[in-house]
Design a protein around this motif. Structure first.
Motif, PDB file in Angstrom:
ATOM      1  N   PRO A 135      25.875  30.526  60.093  1.00 14.94           N
ATOM      2  CA  PRO A 135      26.382  30.664  58.753  1.00 14.94           C
ATOM      3  C   PRO A 135      27.573  29.722  58.144  1.00 14.94           C
ATOM      4  O   PRO A 135      28.544  29.538  59.009  1.00 14.94           O
ATOM      5  N   LEU A 136      27.398  29.281  57.049  1.00 18.30           N
ATOM      6  CA  LEU A 136      28.594  28.337  56.519  1.00 18.30           C
ATOM      7  C   LEU A 136      29.284  29.243  55.391  1.00 18.30           C
ATOM      8  O   LEU A 136      29.687  28.868  54.405  1.00 18.30           O
ATOM      9  N   PHE A 137      29.644  30.762  55.653  1.00 17.95           N
ATOM     10  CA  PHE A 137      30.197  31.476  54.890  1.00 17.95           C
ATOM     11  C   PHE A 137      30.831  32.743  55.646  1.00 17.95           C
ATOM     12  O   PHE A 137      30.425  32.717  56.814  1.00 17.95           O
ATOM     13  N   ASP A 138      31.597  33.374  55.182  1.00 17.06           N
ATOM     14  CA  ASP A 138      32.324  34.575  55.928  1.00 17.06           C
ATOM     15  C   ASP A 138      31.138  35.671  56.133  1.00 17.06           C
ATOM     16  O   ASP A 138      30.816  36.483  54.940  1.00 17.06           O
ATOM     17  N   ASP A 140      31.749  38.693  56.898  1.00 19.21           N
ATOM     18  CA  ASP A 140      32.224  39.926  56.534  1.00 19.21           C
ATOM     19  C   ASP A 140      32.435  40.050  55.211  1.00 19.21           C
ATOM     20  O   ASP A 140      32.805  41.128  54.499  1.00 19.21           O
ATOM     21  N   ALA A 141      32.408  39.117  54.367  1.00 18.70           N
ATOM     22  CA  ALA A 141      32.377  39.007  52.804  1.00 18.70           C
ATOM     23  C   ALA A 141      31.423  39.874  52.148  1.00 18.70           C
ATOM     24  O   ALA A 141      30.127  39.554  52.943  1.00 18.70           O
ATOM     25  N   ASP A 142      31.477  40.360  51.157  1.00 17.99           N
ATOM     26  CA  ASP A 142      30.312  40.905  50.235  1.00 17.99           C
ATOM     27  C   ASP A 142      29.381  39.575  49.820  1.00 17.99           C
ATOM     28  O   ASP A 142      29.935  38.818  49.293  1.00 17.99           O
ATOM     29  N   PRO A 143      28.155  39.848  50.346  1.00 25.32           N
ATOM     30  CA  PRO A 143      27.359  38.339  49.751  1.00 25.32           C
ATOM     31  C   PRO A 143      27.047  38.359  48.475  1.00 25.32           C
ATOM     32  O   PRO A 143      27.080  37.112  47.877  1.00 25.32           O
ATOM     33  N   GLU A 144      27.222  39.506  47.620  1.00 23.72           N
ATOM     34  CA  GLU A 144      27.251  39.220  46.218  1.00 23.72           C
ATOM     35  C   GLU A 144      28.331  38.387  45.707  1.00 23.72           C
ATOM     36  O   GLU A 144      28.215  37.889  44.568  1.00 23.72           O
ATOM     37  N   THR A 145      29.420  38.446  46.395  1.00 25.18           N
ATOM     38  CA  THR A 145      30.536  37.531  46.085  1.00 25.18           C
ATOM     39  C   THR A 145      30.434  35.893  46.177  1.00 25.18           C
ATOM     40  O   THR A 145      31.241  35.293  45.723  1.00 25.18           O
ATOM     41  N   ILE A 146      29.418  35.757  47.220  1.00 24.81           N
ATOM     42  CA  ILE A 146      29.395  34.504  47.741  1.00 24.81           C
ATOM     43  C   ILE A 146      28.193  33.622  46.834  1.00 24.81           C
ATOM     44  O   ILE A 146      28.289  32.453  46.500  1.00 24.81           O
ATOM     45  N   GLY A 147      27.189  34.117  46.396  1.00 22.25           N
ATOM     46  CA  GLY A 147      26.119  33.812  45.767  1.00 22.25           C
ATOM     47  C   GLY A 147      25.049  33.261  46.972  1.00 22.25           C
ATOM     48  O   GLY A 147      24.984  33.997  47.961  1.00 22.25           O
ATOM     49  N   PRO A 148      24.333  32.288  46.740  1.00 18.34           N
ATOM     50  CA  PRO A 148      23.470  31.829  47.734  1.00 18.34           C
ATOM     51  C   PRO A 148      24.312  31.401  49.041  1.00 18.34           C
ATOM     52  O   PRO A 148      25.198  30.966  49.226  1.00 18.34           O
ATOM     53  N   LEU A 149      23.689  32.272  50.303  1.00 17.25           N
ATOM     54  CA  LEU A 149      24.288  32.148  51.537  1.00 17.25           C
ATOM     55  C   LEU A 149      23.692  30.832  52.445  1.00 17.25           C
ATOM     56  O   LEU A 149      22.542  30.713  52.829  1.00 17.25           O
ATOM     57  N   PRO A 150      24.619  29.851  52.530  1.00 15.28           N
ATOM     58  CA  PRO A 150      24.271  28.742  53.350  1.00 15.28           C
ATOM     59  C   PRO A 150      24.236  28.952  55.021  1.00 15.28           C
ATOM     60  O   PRO A 150      25.146  29.361  55.512  1.00 15.28           O
ATOM     61  N   PHE A 151      23.243  28.323  55.526  1.00 20.28           N
ATOM     62  CA  PHE A 151      23.269  28.226  57.056  1.00 20.28           C
ATOM     63  C   PHE A 151      22.833  26.592  57.605  1.00 20.28           C
ATOM     64  O   PHE A 151      22.252  26.050  56.576  1.00 20.28           O
ATOM     65  N   GLU A 152      23.085  26.531  58.680  1.00 20.45           N
ATOM     66  CA  GLU A 152      22.740  25.333  59.141  1.00 20.45           C
ATOM     67  C   GLU A 152      22.390  25.343  60.747  1.00 20.45           C
ATOM     68  O   GLU A 152      22.939  26.233  61.062  1.00 20.45           O
ATOM     69  N   LYS A 153      21.680  24.422  61.141  1.00 21.93           N
ATOM     70  CA  LYS A 153      21.440  24.334  62.597  1.00 21.93           C
ATOM     71  C   LYS A 153      21.013  23.013  62.750  1.00 21.93           C
ATOM     72  O   LYS A 153      20.396  22.318  62.263  1.00 21.93           O
ATOM     73  N   LEU A 154      21.564  22.534  64.052  1.00 22.83           N
ATOM     74  CA  LEU A 154      21.415  21.169  64.843  1.00 22.83           C
ATOM     75  C   LEU A 154      20.212  21.361  65.412  1.00 22.83           C
ATOM     76  O   LEU A 154      19.925  22.207  66.032  1.00 22.83           O
ATOM     77  N   LEU A 155      19.269  20.329  65.536  1.00 19.55           N
ATOM     78  CA  LEU A 155      18.091  20.423  66.163  1.00 19.55           C
ATOM     79  C   LEU A 155      18.155  19.620  67.394  1.00 19.55           C
ATOM     80  O   LEU A 155      18.218  18.218  67.313  1.00 19.55           O
TER      81      LEU A 155
END
Length: 178
Positions: A135-138, A140-155
């Motif tokens: 996850p590229l976000f906290d 523990d934060a309320d997801p509604e305060t973040i907006g789109p939730l970004p993720f990444e993964k190395l292949l």
């Protein structure tokens, strides 16, 4: 579900077999976020070779899951449109879709995957965490305060659920999908 009962099909966005996925995604997004243009944000061609892919899982002639990726940058694919039919959730199909998209992204030369999911889709966030995405976000934060939730993964190398024969161990792929 047995591995043999699921067929992975690479299709074009406008293939009639992809229609249940797109229709249900539209309804799902509308029910969670109200009127939106998410499914028309990108041209269909972005999900076609050589830079993209669109695949569906078919069981007994029925489209039961699917997803796509598009080019995000030179070495990064972006996952989009991950979906499992409501009657087939909690079977690990979402993880099978993600793993197959990862395999295809590696075949296309991508070394990283980026994605975002909406803050009102906790089951999607759980899927990506279970699939090893960072996850590229906290968290523990309320997801509604973040907006789109970004993720990444190395292949790197084969996906953890992939068997030596290139199939999937669905028991290892089981995830609590909603």
């Amino acid at each position: 579900m047995t591995v043999e009962s699921i067929e992975v099909r690479h299709v074009e966005v406008r293939d009639p077999a992809a229609e249940p996925l797109l229709r249900d995604l539209h309804l799902e997004y509308h029910s969670r976020y109200g009127p939106n243009e998410e499914l028309s944000r990108y041209a269909d061609e972005e999900f076609s070779p050589p830079d993209g892919a669109f695949l569906i899982l078919v069981e007994d002639g029925e489209t039961v899951a699917g997803g796509a990726f598009r080019r995000h940058d030179q070495t990064t694919a972006e996952l989009k449109r991950i979906w499992t039919h409501p009657a087939h959730r909690r079977r690990g199909l979402g993880l099978v879709v993600v793993r197959e998209l990862e395999r295809e992204a590696v075949r296309r030369g991508y070394r990283r995957i980026h994605l975002t999911t909406g803050p009102r889709q906790p089951e999607a966030a759980r899927l990506y965490l279970a699939a090893g995405y960072r996850p590229l976000f906290d968290l523990d934060a309320d997801p509604e305060t973040i907006g789109p939730l970004p993720f990444e993964k190395l292949l790197e190398g084969p996906a953890p659920c992939e068997t030596a024969a290139g199939g999937y161990d669905v028991r290892a792929a089981e995830v609590q999908e909603a």
